[in-house]
Design an enzyme around this catalytic site. Sequence first.
Site, mmCIF file in Angstrom:
data_model
loop_
_atom_site.group_PDB
_atom_site.id
_atom_site.type_symbol
_atom_site.label_atom_id
_atom_site.label_comp_id
_atom_site.label_asym_id
_atom_site.label_seq_id
_atom_site.Cartn_x
_atom_site.Cartn_y
_atom_site.Cartn_z
ATOM 1 C CB SER A 122 -6.122 9.517 -3.206
ATOM 2 O OG SER A 122 -5.977 8.342 -3.974
ATOM 3 C CB CYS A 144 -0.951 -0.023 1.192
ATOM 4 S SG CYS A 144 -2.345 1.130 1.041
ATOM 5 C CG ASP A 145 -1.176 4.687 -1.569
ATOM 6 O OD1 ASP A 145 -1.254 3.645 -2.239
ATOM 7 O OD2 ASP A 145 -1.971 5.628 -1.705
ATOM 8 C CE LYS A 146 0.272 7.919 2.348
ATOM 9 N NZ LYS A 146 -0.756 7.179 1.598
ATOM 10 C CB CYS A 157 -5.221 1.242 -6.109
ATOM 11 S SG CYS A 157 -6.121 1.109 -4.550
#
Length: 558
Positions: free
Chosen positions: A472, A126-128, A195
């Site tokens: 986002s 995930c992103d972080k 995503c």
Amino acid sequence: MSEDKRRRYSSPVVDGLGKSASRAMLRAVGFTDEDFKKPQVGIASTWSNLTPCNMHINGLAEEASRGADEAGGKSLIFNTITVSDGIANGTEGMKYSLVSREVIADSIETTAGCEGFDGLVAIGGCDKNMPGCLIGLARLNRPAVFVYGGTIQPGANHTDLISVFEAVGAHAKGDMDLIEVKQIEETAVPGPGSCGGMYTANTMASAIEAMGMSLPGSSAQNAVSDTKLADCRAAGAAVLNLLEKDIKPRDIMTRKAFENAITVVIALGGSTNAVLHLIAMANTAGVELTIDDFTEIGKRVPVLADLRPSGHYMMSELVAIGGIQPLMKTLVEAGLLHGDCLTVTGLTLGENLADVAPYPESQKIVHALKDPIKKDSHLRILRGNLAPDGAVAKITGKEGTYFTGKARVFHSEEEAQERIMDGTVVAGDVLVIRYEGPKGGPGMREMLTPTSAIMGKGLGKDVALITDGRFSGGSHGFVVGHITPEAAEGGPIALVETGDTITIDAEANTISLDVSDDILSSRRARWQPPKPRYTRGVLAKYARTVSSASKGAVTDDF
């Protein structure tokens, strides 16, 4: 491998004859006499089954562990935390998202520092996870490789998570019934992986590969694939090669490497979060990088990839035509990337790309340099009396490059979302969402829910949104974030009143408030700083230590 290289980090496992207790502990987890003679490789796994981005990473960690062991090392797997931005977006919980980047970095540093690992593999989804892992690896500066967990497959009818957010807005407008919304919700996220557009996870994975901290191809692989498993095994083995050659992260994470990362992010049409994260990573690596570097590089680098959210295609479709390596080879040949930068293969970027084949002639995802989607960067660093220390916009040109309108001011994301959904927000408005910055939120929430609602209601070209929070990678439209100084520190965004005229010019790179200096001075005299929203716990600690967004929102630069 020589003893001095194997024992450089004062590992309690191998140092000294008096470490019998340490060896006894490790025998219980499977060490043999021979294992105590091997370099230790820590495998930092961000596994959790609370998000599709990370639900498969335990298996990837085991593959990386196998690769390190087969190459002559002894691996040990440990976990960090992760959170799910997709689940938390639009809630109070999203305040912990950016905080998790720091906790991940802290946990990797803490575990590896205590255990004395000789080298590391870090695996993020995930992103972080990505910047958190890289910050931790840069702090430790021990031979290391980053592995991206990979992208998700498209949902039914070419949908993804952002489709769900935008469906809610479409329903509020009356363009979609609840049955359609539920169908999208049930099918848009079909399994493991991050995503599927050029959102923050795929953006940062691509940036890290361009920087040289991942093996070639790692950023553009499907989460569930034989290529991703092979990537993990190769990463485990690569650490042993890096140990032998004494190549460490800060040897790779140079100024030119960061310029390469920025160039690839722009060419791919990547997320505004890349600005925040790359500055934070550079800060840790001891590399001078500012928001203005994005402007300078952006003048010469075009947007070439037609990827979501502003484009048409998904990451899995880019994977199918060869990923980002043909793009990088084109950029090297055009003189837009530094081909002489060292990478985790032990070779230069140019050497890694030497035998890469071009994209198929029939593909439409990545444009040729002579036919760009946008001739210069979509990431615009704006300044003006509303953002004297800078702001970050993602302007592809599809939403226009100039917007002027009347401010409609909100003190939180939730308040703005309510007014978008009930029809209060109308064409010509500039939504001002403040007190959402790193200190004021605290945590600098992403405004994905309101931007998705705006797009879903068909107002993407008619409404602008500005904030001291962030966005986002799935956000698109006329949006400006990272406004500094933030409202909680008395920045000019704190002085805006509903009805004020705001102008955003993405050609001149300006953002201005049409209010006289005298009136602003009068408003400033009346302004009072808000009381802290949290006084104990991780959010309180974060608010007290975090730097401004223009400096990467780091927490250890005292």
